[in-house]
Scaffold this active site. Structure first.
Site, short mmCIF file in Angstrom:
data_model
loop_
_atom_site.label_atom_id
_atom_site.label_comp_id
_atom_site.label_asym_id
_atom_site.label_seq_id
_atom_site.Cartn_x
_atom_site.Cartn_y
_atom_site.Cartn_z
N LYS A 138 0.82 -1.32 0.05
CA LYS A 138 -0.02 0.03 0.15
C LYS A 138 0.86 1.40 0.03
O LYS A 138 0.66 2.20 -0.63
CB LYS A 138 -0.79 0.08 1.30
CG LYS A 138 -1.89 1.25 1.30
CD LYS A 138 -2.75 0.90 2.37
CE LYS A 138 -3.27 2.37 2.90
NZ LYS A 138 -4.25 2.48 3.92
N GLU A 144 10.94 -4.42 3.89
CA GLU A 144 10.95 -5.89 3.53
C GLU A 144 10.53 -5.90 2.05
O GLU A 144 11.27 -6.69 1.55
CB GLU A 144 10.16 -6.61 4.29
CG GLU A 144 10.37 -6.68 5.99
CD GLU A 144 9.77 -5.60 6.78
OE1 GLU A 144 9.68 -4.54 6.30
OE2 GLU A 144 9.72 -6.08 8.05
N GLY A 195 -4.43 -1.95 5.05
CA GLY A 195 -3.60 -3.05 4.40
C GLY A 195 -4.47 -4.38 4.81
O GLY A 195 -4.46 -5.20 3.99
N ARG A 196 -4.87 -4.65 5.91
CA ARG A 196 -5.52 -5.81 6.57
C ARG A 196 -6.70 -6.00 5.76
O ARG A 196 -7.35 -7.19 6.12
CB ARG A 196 -5.20 -5.95 7.85
CG ARG A 196 -5.87 -4.84 8.70
CD ARG A 196 -5.77 -4.89 10.00
NE ARG A 196 -6.02 -3.59 10.88
CZ ARG A 196 -5.46 -2.49 11.06
NH1 ARG A 196 -4.25 -2.30 10.42
NH2 ARG A 196 -5.86 -1.64 11.75
N GLU A 210 -4.22 -6.00 14.98
CA GLU A 210 -3.40 -5.02 14.40
C GLU A 210 -4.91 -3.91 14.39
O GLU A 210 -4.76 -2.61 14.83
CB GLU A 210 -2.85 -4.96 13.07
CG GLU A 210 -2.33 -3.73 12.67
CD GLU A 210 -1.39 -3.96 11.36
OE1 GLU A 210 -0.19 -4.26 11.43
OE2 GLU A 210 -2.21 -4.09 10.30
N HIS A 231 -3.94 -32.06 19.04
CA HIS A 231 -2.57 -32.89 19.65
C HIS A 231 -1.43 -32.03 19.95
O HIS A 231 -0.28 -32.19 19.94
CB HIS A 231 -2.22 -33.85 18.47
CG HIS A 231 -3.42 -34.80 18.05
ND1 HIS A 231 -3.51 -36.03 18.76
CD2 HIS A 231 -4.34 -34.61 17.13
CE1 HIS A 231 -4.54 -36.48 18.24
NE2 HIS A 231 -4.88 -35.74 17.34
N LYS A 284 10.04 0.04 13.92
CA LYS A 284 10.62 0.21 12.66
C LYS A 284 11.69 1.53 12.75
O LYS A 284 12.72 1.29 12.15
CB LYS A 284 9.55 0.60 11.67
CG LYS A 284 8.74 -0.40 11.17
CD LYS A 284 7.95 0.05 10.23
CE LYS A 284 6.50 -0.95 10.03
NZ LYS A 284 5.47 -0.33 9.11
O1 F6P Z 1 3.93 -2.74 9.70
C1 F6P Z 1 2.46 -3.11 9.67
C2 F6P Z 1 1.72 -2.59 8.28
O2 F6P Z 1 1.76 -1.16 7.87
C3 F6P Z 1 0.70 -3.33 8.06
O3 F6P Z 1 -0.31 -2.53 8.51
C4 F6P Z 1 0.65 -3.51 6.52
O4 F6P Z 1 -0.43 -4.62 6.26
C5 F6P Z 1 1.97 -3.91 6.42
O5 F6P Z 1 2.66 -3.24 7.38
C6 F6P Z 1 2.36 -3.86 4.58
O6 F6P Z 1 2.28 -2.55 4.45
P1 F6P Z 1 2.42 -2.11 2.89
O7 F6P Z 1 1.31 -2.66 2.36
O8 F6P Z 1 2.32 -0.75 2.92
O9 F6P Z 1 3.66 -2.39 2.58
#
Ligand code: F6P
Length: 499
Positions: free
Chosen positions: A175, A181, A236-237, A322, A352, A464
């Site tokens: 987003k 990452e 995002g979620r 979240e 289990h 972060k």
């Molecule tokens: O660090 C949490 C977060 O901001 C989530 O809310 C989100 O889903 C994820 O990182 C990834 O964010 P993006 O889609 O901006 O890379």
């Protein structure tokens, strides 16, 4: 077996609710009719109905970020206008649907797809790809779908070992398009294409992005035609319904993606229109609230008795924790309740593992048992195995509810451990969509009942920010002396890693 409110027949009849052919049975919540009345009065006093209406109407319910939470528009197959600050958002959404469908028809000879994204840009499509792969006879293009989320290069290495560079497509999903990452993994994958002699043109054709930050995606080198937008009013979620769900359409076809949206849309219509007393997401939210009030529960488990849904609890953890893992309310005041810890995995495997604690641990952990009526394979053994799977699911719920008396304290099950049963008629794209929307709407209901803003996540930023000076100190120890944002414990750990 002793008689208890759990066995009261009036209670059993009143405990079953159905929406979109999904059955919710709350009989083992052990909530009396009078208690339910109180819970619904509380929901009305909390203005839950107004909140639901505001959410669907595009009001700025995400107060801290001053924007709506309009993910429901992404699955609004009715295409009826959804107004956001005076403008209909549906034309932009239907345009993305058209482009997704066109892309499905265009991709030929693709062997591998690498979907790069993390958190909300990962869990939804990963869960759907995994779940639908279990649907007997589903039409699939059979591409290898790789999900690359972690900055740990272990997954990167495994994926790049298997993928064929000349026939791989890469979808970068973020987003913000600033998540470290994702951008670093994307650069690594582009370098892999270059190292494998892909030409500039081939690389440009292979790279796709799904983002709300188009300029940064373009600056990364992605052609405008290969960028699928979504918008800042989609959390995002909550984004799997947007082009974030592209892998679903590419692998299983656009019609299947539409079915996924249709299931969620049907659940939205139910949530929006059903009276609170028949409203599945609301009933589930109130049952949880009741267990917080009466049993002080701090955790709950979601146990799908379906391997296909093994990723569901991971998706749910982000959704719930979240969204509602907050200690202040919408006015900045301390809250009485917020999200319990959520965990789970597929049953009967889970039995289990940690069910010992659920039956006899000192804390009560309510459970959502999720079962699917139809077996998930055409194997000759399917019916017999499925019967055993379902009987396990039912037996666990009964054992938790009633417990067992014994002379030996070791053999005592305390009982009175609440659970829901959710029963899906079958698992396909439609019911998967309905299930996810049910839980999304439950999370929104809980936020409204707790007076929490479920649509921001300020707490994930601090770590972060702190990671940046630490990374510098891991690279060059002299940064450690210069930086007073690093405390003595972390400094010692950095030294340990640097030796
Ligand atoms: O660090 C949490 C977060 O901001 C989530 O809310 C989100 O889903 C994820 O990182 C990834 O964010 P993006 O889609 O901006 O890379």
């Amino acid at each position: 077996m002793s008689s208890s409110p759990l066995q009261n027949s009036e209670n059993i009849a009143a405990s079953t609710h159905t929406a979109v052919d999904v059955v919710l049975d709350t009989a083992y919540q052990n909530i009396s009719a009078a208690q339910w009345d109180k819970l619904f009065s509380f929901a009305r006093k909390s203005k839950l109905e107004g909140f639901i209406a505001d959410m669907f109407a595009g009001k700025h319910i995400n107060l801290s970020e001053d924007r709506p939470a309009l993910h429901s528009a992404l699955r609004n197959l009715s295409k009826l206008p959804v107004m956001l600050d005076g403008q209909d958002v549906m034309p932009a959404i239907t345009d993305v649907w058209r482009r997704i469908e066109a892309l499905c028809n265009k991709w030929v000879g693709v062997t591998d797809v690498i979907h790069i994204g993390i958190g909300g840009s990962d869990f939804g499509p990963r869960l759907a790809i995994e779940a639908l792969a279990h649907v007997p006879g589903i039409e699939s293009r059979g591409m290898r779908m790789h999900f690359l989320a972690n900055i740990d290069t272990a997954e990167l290495a495994r994926i790049l070992d298997r993928a064929q560079p000349n026939s791989t497509r890469i979808i970068i999903v973020s987003k913000s398009f600033t998540t470290l990452e994702t951008t670093m993994n994307a650069k690594a994958v582009v370098n892999w294409l270059k190292d494998n002699d892909c030409t500039k043109g081939q690389i440009a054709n292979s790279l796709f992005a799904v983002t709300a930050n188009i300029p940064t995606a373009k600056a990364f080198g992605i052609e405008e035609d290969n960028i699928f937008p979504f918008w800042d009013w989609v959390g995002g979620r909550y984004s799997v319904w947007s082009a974030v769900g592209l892998p679903i359409a590419l692998q299983y076809g656009f019609k299947t993606f539409e079915q996924f949206l249709a299931g969620a849309h049907a659940m939205d219509l139910h949530f929006k229109n059903a009276p609170l007393e028949q409203n599945l997401p609301v009933i589930m939210a109130l049952a949880l609230l009741h267990q917080q009030e009466t049993l002080g529960i701090k955790a709950y488990a979601a146990i799908p008795y379906a391997d296909a849904l093994d990723w569901f609890p991971k998706w749910l953890q982000q959704l719930d924790m979240e969204s509602n893992g907050k200690s202040v309310d919408r006015q900045g005041k301390p809250v009485k309740h917020s999200s319990p810890v959520v965990f789970g995995s597929a049953g009967s495997n889970a039995q289990h593992s940690y069910f010992q604690l659920l039956h006899q641990g000192s804390d009560v952990v309510p459970i959502d048992f999720i079962a699917v009526r139809k077996p998930m394979s055409d194997r000759p053994e399917a019916i017999a195995h499925h019967r055993i799977l379902l009987s396990n699911c039912l037996a666990q719920a009964q054992a938790l509810a009633h417990g067992k008396k014994a002379d030996n304290p070791n053999d005592v099950y305390p009982g009175n451990r609440p659970s829901n049963l959710l029963l899906l008629p079958e698992l396909n794209a439609f019911y998967l969509g309905a299930l996810l929307a049910l839980y999304e709407n439950r999370a929104a209901s809980l936020g409204a009942l707790w007076n929490i803003n479920s649509f921001d996540q300020p707490g994930v930023e601090f770590g972060k920010v702190l990671a940046k000076p630490i990374e510098k100190a891991l690279l060059d120890a002299s940064h450690l002396e210069a930086n007073n944002n690093i405390d003595a414990v972390t400094a010692a750990r950095i030294n340990l890693l640097n030796t």
